[in-house]
Design an enzyme around this catalytic site. Structure first.
Site, PDB file in Angstrom:
ATOM      1  N   CYS A  64       3.324  -2.469   4.179  1.00 12.27           N
ATOM      2  CA  CYS A  64       2.388  -1.385   4.479  1.00 12.27           C
ATOM      3  C   CYS A  64       3.103  -0.508   5.510  1.00 12.27           C
ATOM      4  CB  CYS A  64       1.008  -1.885   4.929  1.00 12.27           C
ATOM      5  SG  CYS A  64       0.904  -2.665   6.542  1.00 12.27           S
ATOM      6  N   ASP A  91       0.866  -1.185   0.000  1.00  9.26           N
ATOM      7  CA  ASP A  91       0.000   0.000   0.000  1.00  9.26           C
ATOM      8  C   ASP A  91       0.907   1.241   0.000  1.00  9.26           C
ATOM      9  OD1 ASP A  91       0.803   0.532   2.612  1.00  9.26           O
ATOM     10  OD2 ASP A  91      -1.215   0.553   3.460  1.00  9.26           O
ATOM     11  N   THR A 139       3.046  -0.362   8.831  1.00 13.13           N
ATOM     12  CA  THR A 139       3.614  -1.146   9.933  1.00 13.13           C
ATOM     13  C   THR A 139       3.915  -2.587   9.539  1.00 13.13           C
ATOM     14  OG1 THR A 139       1.389  -1.796  10.581  1.00 13.13           O
ATOM     15  CG2 THR A 139       2.322   0.170  11.671  1.00 13.13           C
ATOM     16  N   HIS A 183       9.146 -29.584  12.305  1.00 14.47           N
ATOM     17  CA  HIS A 183       8.401 -28.361  12.010  1.00 14.47           C
ATOM     18  C   HIS A 183       7.273 -28.598  10.998  1.00 14.47           C
ATOM     19  CE1 HIS A 183      11.295 -26.244  14.378  1.00 14.47           C
ATOM     20  NE2 HIS A 183      12.291 -26.679  13.622  1.00 14.47           N
ATOM     21  N   HIS A 216      11.513 -22.530  10.624  1.00 13.91           N
ATOM     22  CA  HIS A 216      10.518 -23.190  11.478  1.00 13.91           C
ATOM     23  C   HIS A 216       9.097 -23.108  10.938  1.00 13.91           C
ATOM     24  CE1 HIS A 216      13.050 -23.079  15.453  1.00 13.91           C
ATOM     25  NE2 HIS A 216      13.737 -23.547  14.411  1.00 13.91           N
TER      26      HIS A 216
HETATM   27  C1  RB5 Z   1      -2.005   3.407   6.112  1.00 15.16           C
HETATM   28  O1  RB5 Z   1      -2.016   4.703   6.605  1.00 15.16           O
HETATM   29  C2  RB5 Z   1      -1.639   2.418   7.229  1.00 15.16           C
HETATM   30  O2  RB5 Z   1      -2.711   2.293   8.100  1.00 15.16           O
HETATM   31  C3  RB5 Z   1      -1.251   1.097   6.628  1.00 15.16           C
HETATM   32  O3  RB5 Z   1      -0.174   1.270   5.765  1.00 15.16           O
HETATM   33  C4  RB5 Z   1      -0.808   0.010   7.605  1.00 15.16           C
HETATM   34  O4  RB5 Z   1       0.153   0.489   8.500  1.00 15.16           O
HETATM   35  C5  RB5 Z   1      -1.858  -0.782   8.250  1.00 15.16           C
HETATM   36  O5  RB5 Z   1      -1.621  -1.732   8.998  1.00 15.16           O
END
Ligand code: RB5
Length: 142
Positions: A67, A10, A69, A135, A100
């Site tokens: 993304c 994203d 995070t 595993h 694993h």
């Molecule tokens: C987008 O702003 C953010 O929410 C997305 O990239 C991500 O971190 C979601 O888990």
């Protein structure tokens, strides 16, 4: 060893995806980039789904999702039965996710990791094999 690496991101992971793509191309990996292609906001579940669709018919491919995070896109990808996506923030997690857990997808947070660490994680993920043995039984229970 994965035959091809599929990338999908994203907007929150866009810059890191571009960095990882360059890194992989320089190392002669075959890369398939499913987007996104700018910082315009998009919905990470859509990008998790397009990568999952791609891997469904290409079992010898590996994936890297991005993304902000790495959390949302890994959650979305792990809803698909054939996906084992590992959100990694250390090199050791990347190694263990392959040895694993037989992870076929790595998830990274573009707003969490610095570039150098992210590339070390990618390298470790791609060079490490599943250890199978005990595993396999556990992975098959997922
Ligand atoms: C987008 O702003 C953010 O929410 C997305 O990239 C991500 O971190 C979601 O888990």
């Amino acid at each position: 060893m994965f035959k091809k690496i599929v990338l999908s991101s994203d907007h929150g992971g866009f810059y890191l995806k571009e960095t990882v793509k360059k890194f992989l191309v320089n190392k002669n990996f075959e890369v398939d980039d499913l987007g996104c292609n700018s910082l315009d906001p998009v919905d990470y579940p859509d990008y998790a789904k397009s990568l999952s669709d791609k891997l469904k018919n290409n079992k010898d491919h590996g994936g890297i999702l991005f993304c902000g995070t790495g959390i949302g896109i890994s959650m979305a990808a792990n809803r698909f039965k054939h996906i084992r996506a590992a959100l990694c923030t250390t090199v050791e997690m990347a190694a263990k996710s392959r040895k694993h857990n037989d992870a076929n997808v790595l998830a990274l947070g573009g707003r969490i990791l610095d570039e150098g660490l992210a590339l070390d994680i990618v390298e470790e993920f791609l060079k490490t094999d599943f250890e199978a043995g005990r595993h396999s039984l556990r992975v098959n229970k997922i």
